[in-house]
Design an enzyme around this catalytic site. Structure first.
Site, short mmCIF file in Angstrom:
data_model
loop_
_atom_site.label_atom_id
_atom_site.label_comp_id
_atom_site.label_asym_id
_atom_site.label_seq_id
_atom_site.Cartn_x
_atom_site.Cartn_y
_atom_site.Cartn_z
N GLY A 1 11.80 10.48 3.75
CA GLY A 1 12.15 9.47 3.34
C GLY A 1 12.19 10.05 1.69
O GLY A 1 11.99 9.88 0.49
N ARG B 1 15.40 9.76 -1.91
CA ARG B 1 15.28 9.36 -3.81
C ARG B 1 13.79 9.37 -4.04
O ARG B 1 13.70 9.89 -2.76
CB ARG B 1 15.97 8.06 -3.88
CG ARG B 1 17.32 7.61 -3.55
CD ARG B 1 17.61 5.99 -3.04
NE ARG B 1 18.73 5.75 -2.40
CZ ARG B 1 18.60 5.91 -1.01
NH1 ARG B 1 17.62 5.29 -0.31
NH2 ARG B 1 20.01 5.48 -0.49
N GLY B 2 13.33 9.37 -4.71
CA GLY B 2 12.27 9.45 -5.52
C GLY B 2 11.22 10.45 -4.72
O GLY B 2 11.74 11.48 -5.67
N ILE B 3 10.14 9.55 -4.75
CA ILE B 3 8.94 10.95 -4.38
C ILE B 3 9.41 11.07 -2.90
O ILE B 3 8.53 12.82 -3.62
CB ILE B 3 7.71 9.56 -4.51
CG1 ILE B 3 7.40 8.76 -5.71
CG2 ILE B 3 6.07 10.24 -3.26
CD1 ILE B 3 6.75 8.23 -5.73
N LYS C 1 17.01 7.43 6.30
CA LYS C 1 17.94 6.45 6.85
C LYS C 1 18.87 6.62 6.16
O LYS C 1 20.42 6.20 6.80
CB LYS C 1 17.02 5.16 6.61
CG LYS C 1 16.33 4.43 7.39
CD LYS C 1 15.58 2.88 7.61
CE LYS C 1 16.70 2.33 7.84
NZ LYS C 1 16.39 1.03 7.96
N ASP D 1 15.17 6.25 11.45
CA ASP D 1 14.21 5.30 11.24
C ASP D 1 12.62 5.52 12.12
O ASP D 1 13.26 5.61 13.14
CB ASP D 1 15.20 4.09 11.67
CG ASP D 1 14.37 2.50 11.95
OD1 ASP D 1 13.34 2.84 11.33
OD2 ASP D 1 14.89 1.69 12.49
N TYR E 1 1.27 -5.87 2.10
CA TYR E 1 1.17 -4.31 1.25
C TYR E 1 0.09 -3.75 1.84
O TYR E 1 -0.04 -2.49 2.19
CB TYR E 1 1.90 -4.38 0.38
CG TYR E 1 2.75 -3.21 -0.63
CD1 TYR E 1 3.74 -1.93 0.59
CD2 TYR E 1 1.39 -2.38 -1.59
CE1 TYR E 1 3.68 -0.59 -0.01
CE2 TYR E 1 1.93 -1.33 -2.26
CZ TYR E 1 2.96 -0.52 -1.40
OH TYR E 1 3.00 0.73 -1.92
N LYS F 1 -0.23 -0.56 3.86
CA LYS F 1 -0.57 1.04 3.05
C LYS F 1 -2.01 1.53 3.42
O LYS F 1 -2.15 2.46 3.62
CB LYS F 1 -0.73 1.10 1.34
CG LYS F 1 0.78 0.92 0.51
CD LYS F 1 1.49 2.12 1.13
CE LYS F 1 1.61 2.79 0.52
NZ LYS F 1 2.62 3.92 1.21
#
Length: 302
Positions: A36, A39-41, A61, A93, A185, A189
């Site tokens: 992942g 973007r971001g983290i 992805k 994926d 969620y 997690k």
């Protein structure tokens, strides 16, 4: 309500470069496989590790520009290379077992050795049981728990052959038995943590540090903004988690394993002060521990 991805947020990864508030480890010669990273983290973790000399396998992805959200795995890889390291992008994926196994082989073939595996990619959707369709429950479980399981498992033979390594997962401590309004969620997690901490026991004696990391405050991502998790006064930049990961990598994986740690605790243990932590804030002030309280409502800072 549409689902989004923690790693696929549209917010920037923070300032281009910021020195961590501690003596950062020299990661030259290491290679990190990060999920992942578009973007971001996830992107910020990849860039921060690259700034310390770590080669990066950028996975996610999004491989082509022009989609609904900005950023691609190739853009992140290129930005890592701009920091003087080698990088390789793999479209992935994490739910697909064969694709994960192939990505692990490709990463190892490309660099010869991968000694850091970071499970960052995960899906998020906050809803009650009544409001969350079964297929969305499956998505959260498949991306978060199954993805962490598959990626970690794919690298086990390789990591065992090496003299130490890391499996680090962006997930909270397992300290709660209910999460009204976000049960699916939370379940997914916490499942990520459960897999990672179980590996710590299974790999005891192999020199592989298996740990989780989680923010105390909300972090500025697209998901944070989409779900209205506070305001900018409550948020920190993704650098806070990236530096927390960096502080873990400064340790001995054979000694530091089986821990679920908050970013603030990791950074303080590395020498960060209150002023150092404030530097991660988006605005002046002291952000509340909203991310920690998402799963531990009674959480208070020590």
């Amino acid at each position: 309500m549409a689902d989004h991805t923690d790693a696929d947020d549209a917010m920037p990864a923070g300032p281009e470069h910021a020195d961590p508030p501690f003596d950062a480890p020299d990661l030259s010669g290491s290679t990190a496989f990060v999920t992942g990273t578009t973007r971001g983290i996830g992107k910020r973790i990849a860039l921060t590790l690259a700034e310390q000399g770590c080669n990066i396998v950028s996975t996610g992805k999004t491989a082509e520009p022009g989609g609904e959200l900005p950023g691609t795995i190739h853009t992140t890889a290129a930005q890592c290379e701009e920091r003087g390291v080698d990088a390789h992008a793999i479209q992935l994926d994490v739910r697909d077992a064969e694709a994960v196994e192939a990505a692990a082989r490709e990463a190892i073939d490309e660099f010869g050795e991968v000694d850091i595996v970071i499970n960052n990619a995960s899906a998020i959707q906050l809803a009650t049981v009544a409001d969350l369709p079964a297929n969305r429950f499956d998505l959260l479980t498949d991306v978060n728990v199954r993805g962490t399981y598959l990626v970690s498992r794919a690298f086990l033979p390789h990591l065992r052959e090496q003299d130490g390594g890391w499996i680090l997962t962006n997930a909270p401590p397992v300290t709660v038995d209910r999460a009204p309004g976000k049960a699916a969620y939370a379940w997914s997690k916490l499942g990520m943590s459960f897999v990672t901490l179980s590996l710590a026991e299974e790999l005891a004696g192999d020199g592989i540090g298996c740990n989780t990391f989680w923010p105390v405050t909300a972090v500025d991502t697209r998901a944070t903004r989409y779900f209205g998790l506070g305001t900018e006064d409550d948020w920190r930049t993704p650098h806070v988690l990236a530096d927390a990961v960096l502080s873990v990598l400064a340790r001995d994986p054979a000694e530091y394993t089986g821990h679920s740690a908050y970013d603030e605790d990791l950074l303080r243990a590395a020498g960060a002060t209150d002023a150092d932590l404030s530097a991660y804030n988006l605005t002046d002030g002291d952000p509340a521990p909203t991310s920690a309280r998402m799963f531990v409502p009674e959480y208070t800072r020590e």
